[in-house]
Scaffold this motif. Structure first.
Motif, PDB file in Angstrom:
ATOM      1  N   ASN A  46       0.825  -1.200   0.000  1.00 31.76           N
ATOM      2  CA  ASN A  46       0.000   0.000   0.000  1.00 31.76           C
ATOM      3  C   ASN A  46       0.865   1.258   0.000  1.00 31.76           C
ATOM      4  N   MET A  47       1.898   1.255   0.826  1.00 31.66           N
ATOM      5  CA  MET A  47       2.803   2.403   0.888  1.00 31.66           C
ATOM      6  C   MET A  47       3.491   2.631  -0.465  1.00 31.66           C
ATOM      7  N   ALA A  48       3.997   1.542  -1.058  1.00 30.27           N
ATOM      8  CA  ALA A  48       4.674   1.668  -2.344  1.00 30.27           C
ATOM      9  C   ALA A  48       3.722   2.184  -3.418  1.00 30.27           C
ATOM     10  N   TYR A  49       2.476   1.720  -3.351  1.00 28.38           N
ATOM     11  CA  TYR A  49       1.495   2.140  -4.350  1.00 28.38           C
ATOM     12  C   TYR A  49       1.239   3.641  -4.290  1.00 28.38           C
ATOM     13  N   TRP A  50       1.016   4.140  -3.070  1.00 29.03           N
ATOM     14  CA  TRP A  50       0.722   5.570  -2.929  1.00 29.03           C
ATOM     15  C   TRP A  50       1.937   6.430  -3.248  1.00 29.03           C
ATOM     16  N   GLN A  51       3.124   5.916  -2.984  1.00 26.17           N
ATOM     17  CA  GLN A  51       4.321   6.722  -3.195  1.00 26.17           C
ATOM     18  C   GLN A  51       4.791   6.712  -4.639  1.00 26.17           C
ATOM     19  N   SER A  52       4.618   5.556  -5.322  1.00 24.08           N
ATOM     20  CA  SER A  52       5.174   5.458  -6.681  1.00 24.08           C
ATOM     21  C   SER A  52       4.145   5.110  -7.740  1.00 24.08           C
ATOM     22  N   GLY A  53       2.910   4.851  -7.334  1.00 18.21           N
ATOM     23  CA  GLY A  53       1.874   4.511  -8.306  1.00 18.21           C
ATOM     24  C   GLY A  53       1.846   3.043  -8.679  1.00 18.21           C
ATOM     25  N   SER A  54       2.789   2.260  -8.175  1.00 19.42           N
ATOM     26  CA  SER A  54       2.825   0.837  -8.477  1.00 19.42           C
ATOM     27  C   SER A  54       3.499   0.108  -7.332  1.00 19.42           C
ATOM     28  N   VAL A 129      -3.739   6.732 -14.227  1.00 18.63           N
ATOM     29  CA  VAL A 129      -3.576   7.432 -12.955  1.00 18.63           C
ATOM     30  C   VAL A 129      -4.436   8.701 -12.982  1.00 18.63           C
ATOM     31  N   ALA A 130      -5.052   8.981 -11.846  1.00 18.51           N
ATOM     32  CA  ALA A 130      -5.983  10.100 -11.761  1.00 18.51           C
ATOM     33  C   ALA A 130      -5.233  11.418 -11.603  1.00 18.51           C
ATOM     34  N   VAL A 131      -5.857  12.475 -12.127  1.00 19.48           N
ATOM     35  CA  VAL A 131      -5.237  13.793 -12.079  1.00 19.48           C
ATOM     36  C   VAL A 131      -6.316  14.870 -11.998  1.00 19.48           C
ATOM     37  N   THR A 132      -5.991  15.996 -11.370  1.00 14.92           N
ATOM     38  CA  THR A 132      -6.841  17.188 -11.374  1.00 14.92           C
ATOM     39  C   THR A 132      -6.204  18.224 -12.283  1.00 14.92           C
ATOM     40  N   LEU A 133      -6.998  18.812 -13.164  1.00 13.63           N
ATOM     41  CA  LEU A 133      -6.542  19.913 -14.026  1.00 13.63           C
ATOM     42  C   LEU A 133      -7.265  21.187 -13.593  1.00 13.63           C
ATOM     43  N   LEU A 178     -11.150  20.136 -13.670  1.00 14.28           N
ATOM     44  CA  LEU A 178     -11.499  18.870 -14.304  1.00 14.28           C
ATOM     45  C   LEU A 178     -10.767  17.727 -13.589  1.00 14.28           C
ATOM     46  N   GLN A 179     -11.423  16.602 -13.528  1.00 16.38           N
ATOM     47  CA  GLN A 179     -10.795  15.394 -12.989  1.00 16.38           C
ATOM     48  C   GLN A 179     -10.829  14.321 -14.062  1.00 16.38           C
ATOM     49  N   GLY A 180      -9.746  13.617 -14.182  1.00 16.11           N
ATOM     50  CA  GLY A 180      -9.693  12.612 -15.240  1.00 16.11           C
ATOM     51  C   GLY A 180      -8.579  11.614 -15.038  1.00 16.11           C
ATOM     52  N   GLU A 181      -8.356  10.821 -16.071  1.00 14.67           N
ATOM     53  CA  GLU A 181      -7.401   9.718 -16.026  1.00 14.67           C
ATOM     54  C   GLU A 181      -6.361   9.875 -17.121  1.00 14.67           C
ATOM     55  N   LEU A 182      -5.097   9.943 -16.734  1.00 15.99           N
ATOM     56  CA  LEU A 182      -4.010   9.906 -17.694  1.00 15.99           C
ATOM     57  C   LEU A 182      -3.707   8.445 -17.987  1.00 15.99           C
ATOM     58  N   PHE A 183      -3.692   8.080 -19.255  1.00 18.51           N
ATOM     59  CA  PHE A 183      -3.542   6.673 -19.619  1.00 18.51           C
ATOM     60  C   PHE A 183      -2.565   6.523 -20.783  1.00 18.51           C
ATOM     61  N   LEU A 184      -2.098   5.318 -20.972  1.00 18.54           N
ATOM     62  CA  LEU A 184      -1.221   4.997 -22.092  1.00 18.54           C
ATOM     63  C   LEU A 184      -2.091   4.689 -23.308  1.00 18.54           C
ATOM     64  N   GLN A 185      -1.915   5.487 -24.376  1.00 21.85           N
ATOM     65  CA  GLN A 185      -2.727   5.301 -25.567  1.00 21.85           C
ATOM     66  C   GLN A 185      -2.352   3.992 -26.269  1.00 21.85           C
ATOM     67  N   ALA A 201       1.177   1.338 -14.338  1.00 23.28           N
ATOM     68  CA  ALA A 201       2.512   1.496 -13.760  1.00 23.28           C
ATOM     69  C   ALA A 201       3.423   2.270 -14.701  1.00 23.28           C
ATOM     70  N   LYS A 202       3.268   2.059 -16.012  1.00 20.15           N
ATOM     71  CA  LYS A 202       4.086   2.784 -16.993  1.00 20.15           C
ATOM     72  C   LYS A 202       3.760   4.280 -16.963  1.00 20.15           C
ATOM     73  N   VAL A 203       2.473   4.596 -16.852  1.00 18.84           N
ATOM     74  CA  VAL A 203       2.061   6.001 -16.777  1.00 18.84           C
ATOM     75  C   VAL A 203       2.608   6.649 -15.511  1.00 18.84           C
ATOM     76  N   ALA A 204       2.441   5.967 -14.393  1.00 21.20           N
ATOM     77  CA  ALA A 204       2.930   6.503 -13.119  1.00 21.20           C
ATOM     78  C   ALA A 204       4.429   6.724 -13.171  1.00 21.20           C
ATOM     79  N   GLY A 205       5.152   5.774 -13.776  1.00 16.88           N
ATOM     80  CA  GLY A 205       6.601   5.921 -13.879  1.00 16.88           C
ATOM     81  C   GLY A 205       7.003   7.140 -14.677  1.00 16.88           C
ATOM     82  N   ALA A 206       6.305   7.388 -15.780  1.00 12.77           N
ATOM     83  CA  ALA A 206       6.628   8.541 -16.620  1.00 12.77           C
ATOM     84  C   ALA A 206       6.384   9.850 -15.886  1.00 12.77           C
ATOM     85  N   LEU A 207       5.367   9.909 -15.028  1.00 10.32           N
ATOM     86  CA  LEU A 207       5.026  11.146 -14.319  1.00 10.32           C
ATOM     87  C   LEU A 207       5.869  11.358 -13.064  1.00 10.32           C
ATOM     88  N   LEU A 208       6.313  10.253 -12.462  1.00 12.13           N
ATOM     89  CA  LEU A 208       7.087  10.373 -11.230  1.00 12.13           C
ATOM     90  C   LEU A 208       8.587  10.536 -11.484  1.00 12.13           C
TER      91      LEU A 208
END
Length: 560
Positions: A46-54, A129-133, A178-185, A201-208
Motif C-alpha cells: 500500500n505504501m509503495a502504491y501511494w508513493q510510486s503509483g505501483s 492514474v488520476a489527475v486534477t486539471l 477537471l478530474q480525469g485519467e491519464l492513460f497509455l494510448q 505502472a508505466k504512466v505513473a513511472g513517466a510522471l514520477l
C-alpha cells in the motif's frame, strides 16, 4: 476512471470477499504470526502504491490478499483493519476533492444501487492514474496527482508536455476544475485478450520520474469529472469534446437498466478500445456541489470491475500423478475458485523439479489464471504459509516398461495405463473413478485383466447397478472387435504417432519379426526411437501380454 485503490473502509464494507471464508484450524501462535506477516506485506504494498503509483502486485491480487487478511482477523477475534493512508510528500491541495468510487462485487449490488436512480450513464473504467486539471483565465495552471484525495503532487510541468492535454480552453471551461485519467494510448486494445499490460505502472513511472520521459507523448486523457459543470450531461460532454477532451463524449452512454450496463460492460471487455480498462463506471448526471465532495463519499458514482484475470487459490494438498509412460507430474489440489465461468479445483504444477523450484506446500496461495482452451495454470505464488511441510514424491523408478502389472507401488502408473487403454479401445463411459473401483474390488492382475470379469462379478462391484454391469460387460466383450492398431496403442507401444498409418504389419507376430531397418523406414522413427521400441518389444511382460490377448481370442494376436 482510475483503478487506484480506494482508501476508506466504508466503500469496501459492502463487498463480500471471494477468498476462502472457512477459518483455518491454527493454534493462536501461528494465527498471530500469519496475520502479522500478511498485514505487514499489505501495508508495504500500500505504501509503495501511494508513493510510486505501483506496488509490484495487481489491484486484484492486492484486494484478494487484503480480503484474506480481514477474514483471518475476523476468524481469530482481531480488529479488522484497512491498510493505512500513508503520509504523502504531495502538499498541493485539490480545489475539489477526489471522491473515489464504490466497487460492486456482482450484478445484484449493481441492481440495488441503480434502484430509484435516473439519468444514469456508463463509461469505461480507464486504467491509468488520476489527475486534477485547474484552468484559470483559459490557461492550464495546475495539474495535481490524486494523492490522498485532498492533496497530491504538483505534476504541472510534466502534464504540460503531454500533447493530448489542452493548454488553453474557452467558454464555460475558462475557469474550471477537471478530474480525469491519464492513460497509455493503445491501438485496438482488447481487454479480455490482452489484460492491463501494466499500463498504469508505466504512466505513473513517466510522471514520477524526475527526468522527462518520451512516454509523455504517448499519454492520453479521459476526463470523467467536471465539478460544478453543466447539469445536463449531454451538454457537459459536448462542451468537453469541443474543448479538446473528446473521449468522454465518445465513451459515455445513457443506461436505463442493469441489463444495459451489463451488456455494455461485456462489449467494452471484448472489443478494441484506445486504452486499457478494468471495468465500467456508472454515474448519475445529478451531482452535489463540489464543496460537499469528500474522499470516500461519491455516492452518485460506482464501478463494476471485470472478472479478475487471476484468482488466488489456497493449496489444500499436493498430489503426484504418474502417467502411462512413467512421467511424474505434480498436481496442486485447491480450494475451489471461479475463473471466467469455470470452477477450478486443481492445477498442474509440472515436473517435480518445477514444483521444487516454485516451493509450493499446502497452505500456500497461488495466482491462478486460464491458459489456452481454458486450462488452469499457475502464474506465481501469491503468498506462502509459515508452515512449510512438503510431501515426499514417489521413490519408485517409473518408465515405459514399468507397471503393466498391478502392485501397491505401481498403482498410480497402472491406473494411468488402464485409463489410456480404455480410451484407445473406445470404452466410452468408463473414467478414472470406475477404473479405481475395479482395481480395488477385483484386484486386477495386469493391464487387460478386466476383460475376463463376468457380468456377475461386475454386479458385485460397489456403485455399479445391475443395468450398468450388463452394459459394461458387453462393452468389455466388444473390445475384441477393435482394429489391431488400436490394440497396439492400448499397449502403449512406443511408436511415433506418424508411423501408425505407414505400419504394414497387421498381426502381432509380424510386429515381432520386423527388423531394426524396417522400423527406421517409418515416419518419425530415428535410431534412438527404434532402439527404445525394440527393447519394449523384447521385454518378457510385453510378450506375455501378447500371448494372453491371443488366448482371449483377440484376432490380431492370434496366428492364422
Amino acid at each position: 476512471m482510475t483503478g487506484i485503490r480506494r482508501i476508506f473502509a466504508a466503500l469496501l464494507a459492502c463487498q463480500a470477499f471471494s477468498v476462502q471464508a472457512d477459518c483455518p484450524e491454527w493454534p493462536e501462535a501461528r494465527a498471530a504470526k500469519e496475520i502479522a506477516r500478511l498485514q505487514k506485506q499489505t501495508d508495504t504494498w500500500n505504501m509503495a502504491y501511494w508513493q510510486s503509483g505501483s506496488s509490484g502486485v495487481s489491484d486484484d491480487e492486492f484486494d484478494q490478499l487484503k480480503d484474506q487478511l480481514k477474514a483471518w482477523q475476523r476468524c481469530f477475534g482481531q480488529d479488522v483493519t484497512e491498510p493505512p493512508i500513508p503520509a504523502l510528500n504531495g502538499s498541493t491541495l485539490h480545489p475539489v476533492a477526489h471522491t473515489g468510487v464504490r466497487k460492486f462485487k456482482d450484478r445484484q449490488a449493481l441492481v440495488q444501487w441503480m434502484a430509484g436512480k435516473t439519468d444514469l450513464w456508463v463509461q469505461p473504467k480507464v486504467d491509468g492514474v488520476a489527475v486534477t486539471l485547474v484552468y484559470r483565465d483559459g490557461n492550464l495552471m495546475q495539474a495535481i496527482s490524486r494523492g490522498n484525495g485532498l492533496s497530491g503532487e504538483n505534476w504541472t510541468a510534466k502534464v504540460k508536455r503531454i500533447p493530448a492535454v489542452p493548454k488553453r480552453v474557452e467558454g464555460l471551461l475558462t475557469n474550471s476544475v477537471l478530474q480525469g485519467e491519464l492513460f497509455l494510448q493503445e491501438q485496438g486494445h482488447i481487454q479480455k485478450q490482452m489484460g492491463g499490460m501494466n499500463a498504469r505502472a508505466k504512466v505513473a513511472g513517466a510522471l514520477l520520474r524526475k527526468a522527462d520521459s518520451e512516454m509523455l507523448a504517448s499519454l492520453g486523457l479521459f476526463v470523467w469529472g467536471w465539478p460544478d459543470g453543466p447539469a445536463a450531461f449531454p451538454q457537459k460532454l459536448a462542451l468537453l469534446q469541443k474543448a479538446g477532451f473528446p473521449l468522454a463524449a465518445q465513451y459515455s452512454l445513457p443506461v436505463n437498466s442493469p441489463s444495459d450496463v451489463e451488456e455494455q460492460r461485456q462489449r467494452w471487455f471484448t472489443t478494441p478500445l484506445p486504452f486499457a480498462t478494468d471495468g465500467v463506471v456508472i454515474r448519475s448526471a445529478s451531482e452535489p456541489e463540489s464543496k460537499y465532495w469528500q474522499p470516500g463519499e461519491g455516492t452518485w458514482v460506482a464501478a463494476w470491475k471485470y472478472p479478475p484475470a487471476t484468482q488466488i487459490a489456497e493449496v489444500k494438498s499436493i498430489e503426484f500423478a504418474v502417467g502411462r509412460t512413467g512421467k511424474i507430474a505434480v498436481v496442486a489440489l485447491l480450494e475451489p475458485v471461479m475463473l471466467d465461468d469455470k470452477q477450478v479445483r486443481r492445477v498442474n504444477v509440472g515436473s517435480i523439479r518445477r514444483w521444487q523450484e516454485l516451493d509450493i506446500v499446502p497452505g500456500d496461495r497461488l495466482n491462478i489464471s486460464l491458459a489456452g482452451q481454458g486450462i488452469p495454470r499457475i502464474d506465481d505464488v501469491a503468498w506462502r504459509s509459515t508452515k512449510r511441510v512438503k510431501p515426499e514424491p514417489p521413490q519408485v523408478s517409473y518408465n515405459t516398461l514399468s507397471c503393466y502389472r498391478a502392485s501397491p507401488a505401481c498403482q498410480p502408473q497402472f491406473l494411468s495405463r488402464l485409463m489410456w487403454a480404455g480410451q484407445q479401445l473406445h470404452i466410452n463411459g468408463v473414467g478414472e473413478a470406475l477404473w479405481r473401483q475395479l482395481m480395488r474390488t477385483h484386484r486386477l492382475e495386469h493391464l487387460f485383466s478386466w476383460m475376463t470379469l463376468s457380468e456377475t462379478e461386475l454386479r458385485q462391484t460397489p456403485g455399479i447397478s445391475p443395468e450398468r454391469a450388463n452394459l459394461l460387460w458387453h462393452k468389455f466383450d466388444l473390445v475384441k472387435q477393435q482394429p489391431f492398431i488400436q490394440w497396439l496403442k492400448a499397449l502403449a507401444i512406443p511408436l511415433n504417432q506418424k508411423a501408425f498409418p505407414a505400419l504394414s504389419a497387421k498381426r502381432w507376430s509380424q510386429v515381432l519379426r520386423m527388423s531394426e531397418q524396417e522400423w527406421q523406414t517409418l515416419p518419425g522413427m530415428g535410431k534412438a526411437k527404434t532402439s527404445q521400441l525394440l527393447r519394449w518389444l523384447a521385454d518378457p511382460q510385453i510378450r506375455e501380454l501378447g500371448g494372453w490377448l491371443a488366448a482371449q481370442g483377440v484376432p490380431g494376436f492370434q496366428d492364422q
